[in-house]
Design a protein around this motif. Structure first.
Motif, mmCIF file in Angstrom:
data_model
loop_
_atom_site.group_PDB
_atom_site.id
_atom_site.type_symbol
_atom_site.label_atom_id
_atom_site.label_comp_id
_atom_site.label_asym_id
_atom_site.label_seq_id
_atom_site.Cartn_x
_atom_site.Cartn_y
_atom_site.Cartn_z
ATOM 1 N N LEU A 15 0.831 -1.205 0.000
ATOM 2 C CA LEU A 15 0.000 0.000 0.000
ATOM 3 C C LEU A 15 0.867 1.258 0.000
ATOM 4 C CD1 LEU A 15 -2.895 -0.914 2.457
ATOM 5 C CD2 LEU A 15 -3.140 -0.277 0.047
ATOM 6 N N SER A 16 1.933 1.234 0.772
ATOM 7 C CA SER A 16 2.811 2.390 0.840
ATOM 8 C C SER A 16 3.564 2.592 -0.471
ATOM 9 C CB SER A 16 3.810 2.214 1.995
ATOM 10 O OG SER A 16 4.692 3.302 2.075
ATOM 11 N N ALA A 17 4.002 1.486 -1.088
ATOM 12 C CA ALA A 17 4.795 1.582 -2.314
ATOM 13 C C ALA A 17 3.944 1.922 -3.529
ATOM 14 C CB ALA A 17 5.550 0.271 -2.547
ATOM 15 N N PHE A 18 2.838 1.227 -3.697
ATOM 16 C CA PHE A 18 2.036 1.343 -4.915
ATOM 17 C C PHE A 18 0.799 2.219 -4.755
ATOM 18 C CE2 PHE A 18 4.520 -2.407 -5.784
ATOM 19 C CZ PHE A 18 4.742 -2.371 -7.153
ATOM 20 N N GLY A 19 0.270 2.285 -3.533
ATOM 21 C CA GLY A 19 -0.994 2.980 -3.322
ATOM 22 C C GLY A 19 -2.167 2.082 -3.683
ATOM 23 N N PRO A 20 -3.332 2.313 -3.086
ATOM 24 C CA PRO A 20 -4.489 1.431 -3.295
ATOM 25 C C PRO A 20 -4.997 1.406 -4.727
ATOM 26 C CG PRO A 20 -5.111 3.396 -2.051
ATOM 27 C CD PRO A 20 -3.613 3.376 -2.111
ATOM 28 N N ALA A 47 -9.172 -9.880 3.146
ATOM 29 C CA ALA A 47 -8.762 -8.730 2.329
ATOM 30 C C ALA A 47 -9.483 -7.473 2.780
ATOM 31 C CB ALA A 47 -9.031 -9.011 0.857
ATOM 32 N N GLY A 48 -10.787 -7.601 3.045
ATOM 33 C CA GLY A 48 -11.552 -6.449 3.514
ATOM 34 C C GLY A 48 -11.048 -5.915 4.834
ATOM 35 N N GLU A 49 -10.681 -6.821 5.734
ATOM 36 C CA GLU A 49 -10.152 -6.398 7.035
ATOM 37 C C GLU A 49 -8.817 -5.674 6.877
ATOM 38 O OE1 GLU A 49 -8.948 -8.376 11.384
ATOM 39 O OE2 GLU A 49 -10.036 -9.554 9.885
ATOM 40 N N LEU A 50 -7.989 -6.172 5.969
ATOM 41 C CA LEU A 50 -6.656 -5.591 5.794
ATOM 42 C C LEU A 50 -6.694 -4.208 5.158
ATOM 43 C CD1 LEU A 50 -4.818 -8.831 4.679
ATOM 44 C CD2 LEU A 50 -4.216 -7.449 6.688
ATOM 45 N N VAL A 51 -7.771 -3.892 4.455
ATOM 46 C CA VAL A 51 -7.862 -2.572 3.802
ATOM 47 C C VAL A 51 -9.030 -1.772 4.364
ATOM 48 C CG1 VAL A 51 -6.757 -3.419 1.702
ATOM 49 C CG2 VAL A 51 -9.262 -3.444 1.864
ATOM 50 N N ALA A 52 -9.417 -2.075 5.584
ATOM 51 C CA ALA A 52 -10.590 -1.431 6.187
ATOM 52 C C ALA A 52 -10.435 0.082 6.290
ATOM 53 C CB ALA A 52 -10.857 -2.021 7.573
ATOM 54 N N ASP A 53 -9.207 0.579 6.353
ATOM 55 C CA ASP A 53 -8.992 2.015 6.527
ATOM 56 C C ASP A 53 -9.056 2.792 5.211
ATOM 57 O OD1 ASP A 53 -8.705 1.677 9.235
ATOM 58 O OD2 ASP A 53 -6.511 1.606 9.177
ATOM 59 N N LEU A 54 -9.148 2.088 4.095
ATOM 60 C CA LEU A 54 -9.251 2.789 2.816
ATOM 61 C C LEU A 54 -10.622 3.423 2.671
ATOM 62 C CD1 LEU A 54 -7.595 0.278 0.307
ATOM 63 C CD2 LEU A 54 -6.509 2.080 1.676
ATOM 64 N N ASN A 55 -10.707 4.477 1.871
ATOM 65 C CA ASN A 55 -12.014 5.086 1.632
ATOM 66 C C ASN A 55 -12.781 4.296 0.576
ATOM 67 O OD1 ASN A 55 -11.301 6.028 -1.008
ATOM 68 N ND2 ASN A 55 -10.310 7.837 -0.089
ATOM 69 N N THR A 56 -14.028 4.669 0.348
ATOM 70 C CA THR A 56 -14.893 3.906 -0.550
ATOM 71 C C THR A 56 -14.342 3.849 -1.964
ATOM 72 O OG1 THR A 56 -16.854 4.453 0.747
ATOM 73 C CG2 THR A 56 -17.214 3.754 -1.527
#
Length: 284
Positions: free
Chosen positions: A225-230, A255-264
């Motif tokens: 996530l840090s390298a490539f971005g969502p 997968a959903g849990e791991l990216v829970a902080d992403l916006n919609t």
């Protein structure tokens, strides 16, 4: 286009009555046939609108069969197949695949470079030339590599800036061993090239399939996530290989849990829109 469409951009099917899968030898859970009939209810239960089926062995015949399956299965929007990148008649072979029933669903090519004895296989001049022909037809190329082959993958990516590459399974980091270098540095190097995206797939089977925890996966997800971005991540279940460590539902929920902080918008990209754009899927 509807950004809420959900895509599983990486799964397999195979029929052992048609063709052996030698790579499953010694893996009892995978030594049987897996079909769309079995997968479809799982897709429906998880609101998956479309899929990409990916080659499992180096067989042009398998690719033809996957295209025929896509022709018959509305849910399959794309096929990542195989053809010999070193063949002198590669352009003709690719064109013939495109002309088969379901040929319009051919969206990419993959070769298991991870199994090549030569870790620099991807950067061989003959392979680079073949990848150029893949690019000329507007197809993607899926990189199936381990961390020792990533330097060669980077050379290929640099050589072909207009070819869209997809790094499968995060480049298979050594999650079970808890090792993050040199893989971490490789991810930041690869991310410099905008013609690469990453499949959010295959993580559980790179961890300890029997005793994995979400916390085992998080450091590797954080790196990507840090390298490539969502916006440069694509979800794939890697079914049925994922069943070595998790059910289809567990893979999606994890997968959903791991990216829970992403916006919609970011989640919509990861779970569908980036795959639609990158593979040029027709999901109309």
């Amino acid at each position: 286009m509807n950004k809420s469409l959900r895509v599983d951009a990486h799964h397999h099917v195979w029929d052992l009555s048609v063709r052996d899968q030698p790579w499953t030898d010694g893996i009892p859970l995978l030594c049987r046939s897996f079909s769309m009939f079995e997968l479809t209810p799982l897709l429906q239960a998880n609101a998956i609108d479309a899929t990409i089926v990916v080659q499992a062995i180096h067989s042009a015949e398998e690719t033809s069969e996957l295209l025929a399956l896509a022709h018959e299965s509305p849910v399959i929007a794309g096929v990542v197949g195989w053809t010999d990148l070193r063949a002198p008649d590669l352009s003709d072979n690719l064109s013939l695949l495109k002309e088969l029933p379901g040929g319009d669903c051919l969206v990419g090519i993959r070769h298991a470079a991870q199994d090549e004895e030569d870790d620099s296989w991807l950067s061989r001049p003959q392979v680079i030339a073949g990848l150029g022909k893949v690019e000329s037809l507007g197809l993607t190329y899926d990189l199936l590599v381990r961390h020792r082959q990533i330097p060669s993958a980077i050379e290929a990516v640099k050589s072909l800036p207009d070819l869209r590459f997809v790094l499968d399974h995060f480049g298979k980091p050594a999650i079970a061993a808890g090792e993050i270098e040199p893989w971490r540095a490789q991810m930041f190097e690869l991310a410099r090239y905008e013609n690469v995206v990453v499949k959010f797939s295959g993580l559980i089977t790179e961890a300890d399939p029997e005793h994995w925890r979400v916390s085992d996966l998080r450091p590797y997800v954080d790196v990507v996530l840090s390298a490539f971005g969502p916006q440069r991540l694509i979800f794939g279940s890697d079914w049925p290989v994922c069943t070595l460590g998790a059910s289809y539902d567990q893979v999606i929920n994890t997968a959903g849990e791991l990216v829970a902080d992403l916006n919609t918008e970011e989640k919509d990209s990861l779970f569908g829109q980036t795959a639609i754009n990158w593979y040029a899927l027709d999901v109309s």
